[in-house]
Design an enzyme around this catalytic site. Structure first.
Site, PDB file in Angstrom:
ATOM      1  N   ASP A   9       0.853  -1.177   0.000  1.00 57.33           N
ATOM      2  CA  ASP A   9       0.000   0.000   0.000  1.00 57.33           C
ATOM      3  C   ASP A   9       0.897   1.238   0.000  1.00 57.33           C
ATOM      4  OD1 ASP A   9      -2.473   1.523   0.413  1.00 57.33           O
ATOM      5  OD2 ASP A   9      -1.684   1.846   2.432  1.00 57.33           O
ATOM      6  N   ASP A  11      -0.122   5.010   0.792  1.00 60.94           N
ATOM      7  CA  ASP A  11      -0.368   5.985   1.859  1.00 60.94           C
ATOM      8  C   ASP A  11      -0.501   5.292   3.208  1.00 60.94           C
ATOM      9  OD1 ASP A  11      -0.800   8.480   0.146  1.00 60.94           O
ATOM     10  OD2 ASP A  11      -2.200   7.046  -0.744  1.00 60.94           O
TER      11      ASP A  11
END
Length: 187
Positions: A9, A11
């Protein structure tokens, strides 16, 4: 022999969480993230970002801003010797926003579409893959792909750790950051 795939991922996992970040100047690497990515590569893993970018779909920012932000992430990682094999993104939102992006798709996490795309682009296998992120959708994506889903406590991770019990989602591991997630995977 095909490389195994680590799907990270963006953020809250690689970079500091800043809700709907669309300004490359706001990109800030989480300490240790670049070193963790380097270690994965050194161990022979393909490494890709998989990021839901519903901010595009709901009109918070446009694709060019998202691409510029992703390019800045790649640039900052490269400065520290960390290479990404691909950057996958989903601009869709299932219920809100511009009609072009308002739909249920196969790419929005926890669905596996971005994982399949990354594996194709990098000639990697999803067998034994790892998805690492700060939200339960990251964990669920890893489990749906038949690999592991590792929850990091950076970003929204602490909040999602509490949600896991209520939603009956069990991360393969819960660790403080990407660095510890890579430690866990490489063991």
């Amino acid at each position: 022999m095909m490389r195994r795939m680590a799907l990270l991922d963006r953020d809250g996992t690689i970079i500091v969480e800043k809700r709907f970040l669309a300004d490359p100047a706001g990109v800030e690497l989480i300490p240790g993230a670049a070193a963790a990515i380097r270690r994965l590569h050194d161990a022979g893993w393909a490494v890709s970002i998989v990021t839901n970018q519903s901010g595009v779909g709901i009109g918070q920012y446009m694709l060019p801003e998202m691409h510029a932000t992703n390019a800045r992430v790649v640039e900052l990682l490269a400065r520290e010797g960390a290479v990404l094999d691909s950057v996958e993104y989903c601009p869709h939102h299932p219920q809100a926003g511009h009609p072009l992006y308002r739909r249920r798709c196969d790419c929005r996490k926890p669905r596996p579409g971005m994982g399949f795309s990354a594996a194709r682009k990098t000639a990697s296998t999803l067998t034994g893959c790892a998805v690492i992120g700060d939200r339960l959708v990251d964990v669920e994506m890893g489990l749906r792909l038949g690999g592991c889903g590792v929850l990091v406590l950076t970003g929204y991770g602490a909040r999602h750790r509490l949600l896991a019990e209520r939603r009956r989602v069990t991360p393969s591991a819960t660790v403080p950051s990407l660095s510890e997630a890579v430690d866990w995977i490489l063991r």
